[in-house]
Design a protein around this motif. Structure first.
Motif, PDB file in Angstrom:
ATOM      1  N   HIS A 163       0.832  -1.206   0.000  1.00 37.54           N
ATOM      2  CA  HIS A 163       0.000   0.000   0.000  1.00 37.54           C
ATOM      3  C   HIS A 163       0.869   1.259   0.000  1.00 37.54           C
ATOM      4  O   HIS A 163       0.474   2.281  -0.571  1.00 37.54           O
ATOM      5  CB  HIS A 163      -0.930  -0.012   1.210  1.00 37.54           C
ATOM      6  N   SER A 164       2.035   1.195   0.631  1.00 41.74           N
ATOM      7  CA  SER A 164       2.910   2.380   0.702  1.00 41.74           C
ATOM      8  C   SER A 164       3.557   2.694  -0.638  1.00 41.74           C
ATOM      9  O   SER A 164       4.095   3.776  -0.827  1.00 41.74           O
ATOM     10  CB  SER A 164       4.003   2.170   1.756  1.00 41.74           C
ATOM     11  N   LEU A 165       3.485   1.765  -1.577  1.00 41.66           N
ATOM     12  CA  LEU A 165       4.115   1.934  -2.889  1.00 41.66           C
ATOM     13  C   LEU A 165       3.195   2.732  -3.812  1.00 41.66           C
ATOM     14  O   LEU A 165       2.051   2.357  -4.041  1.00 41.66           O
ATOM     15  CB  LEU A 165       4.421   0.570  -3.501  1.00 41.66           C
ATOM     16  N   LYS A 184      -1.857   2.948   5.693  1.00 46.74           N
ATOM     17  CA  LYS A 184      -2.650   1.781   6.068  1.00 46.74           C
ATOM     18  C   LYS A 184      -1.761   0.850   6.889  1.00 46.74           C
ATOM     19  O   LYS A 184      -0.714   0.415   6.421  1.00 46.74           O
ATOM     20  CB  LYS A 184      -3.136   1.065   4.802  1.00 46.74           C
ATOM     21  N   ALA A 185      -2.178   0.553   8.099  1.00 50.06           N
ATOM     22  CA  ALA A 185      -1.406  -0.342   8.976  1.00 50.06           C
ATOM     23  C   ALA A 185      -1.719  -1.797   8.646  1.00 50.06           C
ATOM     24  O   ALA A 185      -2.764  -2.121   8.108  1.00 50.06           O
ATOM     25  CB  ALA A 185      -1.732  -0.052  10.433  1.00 50.06           C
ATOM     26  N   ASP A 186      -0.788  -2.669   8.982  1.00 47.46           N
ATOM     27  CA  ASP A 186      -0.973  -4.109   8.821  1.00 47.46           C
ATOM     28  C   ASP A 186      -1.121  -4.716  10.220  1.00 47.46           C
ATOM     29  O   ASP A 186      -0.135  -4.884  10.932  1.00 47.46           O
ATOM     30  CB  ASP A 186       0.236  -4.711   8.099  1.00 47.46           C
ATOM     31  N   PRO A 187      -2.361  -5.019  10.648  1.00 46.34           N
ATOM     32  CA  PRO A 187      -2.581  -5.523  12.013  1.00 46.34           C
ATOM     33  C   PRO A 187      -1.767  -6.770  12.337  1.00 46.34           C
ATOM     34  O   PRO A 187      -1.322  -6.947  13.462  1.00 46.34           O
ATOM     35  CB  PRO A 187      -4.085  -5.816  12.046  1.00 46.34           C
ATOM     36  N   ALA A 188      -1.557  -7.648  11.364  1.00 47.04           N
ATOM     37  CA  ALA A 188      -0.795  -8.880  11.608  1.00 47.04           C
ATOM     38  C   ALA A 188       0.638  -8.567  11.992  1.00 47.04           C
ATOM     39  O   ALA A 188       1.205  -9.184  12.906  1.00 47.04           O
ATOM     40  CB  ALA A 188      -0.838  -9.786  10.381  1.00 47.04           C
TER      41      ALA A 188
END
Length: 194
Positions: A163-165, A184-188
């Motif tokens: 998503h950061s790309l 956008k964070a990655d909860p995992a």
């Protein structure tokens, strides 16, 4: 607006003249839009092209240069608004990541690849939430984007890093996309961090 942008690029020129033209256009447009350019510090190659274009257009330029480079590298950076000398390449990357709101990689070599993957890793781990732009001039980054997509599909590259790309083929599209970026964070991944 993403005010401070690190530009990752090579210290020499490649074969495709469109790459230098993109570096020049990027430097000019950053200056005209009141953005600060952070870059690797020398005046050689694409580094010199983006720095000179930004400076000539009235922009503010910060170079971050490791002390391992020669006095010629320091001299080649002039004129510049701020030259920060650091002890190593890792320290340069860390400072660029800390001080920047966003990042753009123009076509470059292994050093550019190292820098952009460092930013993507920092995003994946949640150390930062900043967009990593690939200025995809003449499809230069198409193979890399395909590889990253494959890594993501195979579960080897997290969604937050993907998503950061931000991929764009023109300078205008890139700057606009960076400005509209929402992290956008990655909860995992976040559940594994302290």
């Amino acid at each position: 607006m993403k005010k401070i942008i690190s530009v990752f690029c090579g210290s020499h020129f490649g074969k495709n003249a469109a790459f230098e033209a993109a570096a020049i256009e990027l430097g000019q447009k950053m200056a005209r839009q009141g953005r600060t350019l952070l870059y690797g510090g020398s005046g050689w190659g694409y580094m010199g092209a983006v720095k000179k274009a930004c400076k000539d257009a009235g922009g503010y330029v910060v170079g971050i240069l490791p002390t391992c480079f020669s006095e010629d590298a320091v001299e080649s950076s002039k004129p510049i608004d701020e030259l920060v000398m650091v002890s190593s390449l890792p320290e340069r990357k860390a400072m660029m990541i800390e001080r920047s709101d966003a990042f753009i990689a123009i076509p470059g070599g292994i050093g550019t690849l190292d820098e952009l993957t460092e930013v993507m890793t920092a995003n994946q781990l949640g150390f930062v939430s900043k967009p990593m732009g690939l200025l995809n001039v003449d499809g230069f980054y198409d193979p890399l984007v395909a590889q990253l997509d494959l890594m993501n599909r195979e579960g080897l590259l997290g969604d937050a890093a993907m998503h950061s790309l931000v991929v764009a083929s023109t300078v205008d599209e890139m700057l606009s996309a960076l400005d509209s970026y929402e992290p956008k964070a990655d909860p995992a991944i976040q559940s594994k961090m302290r």
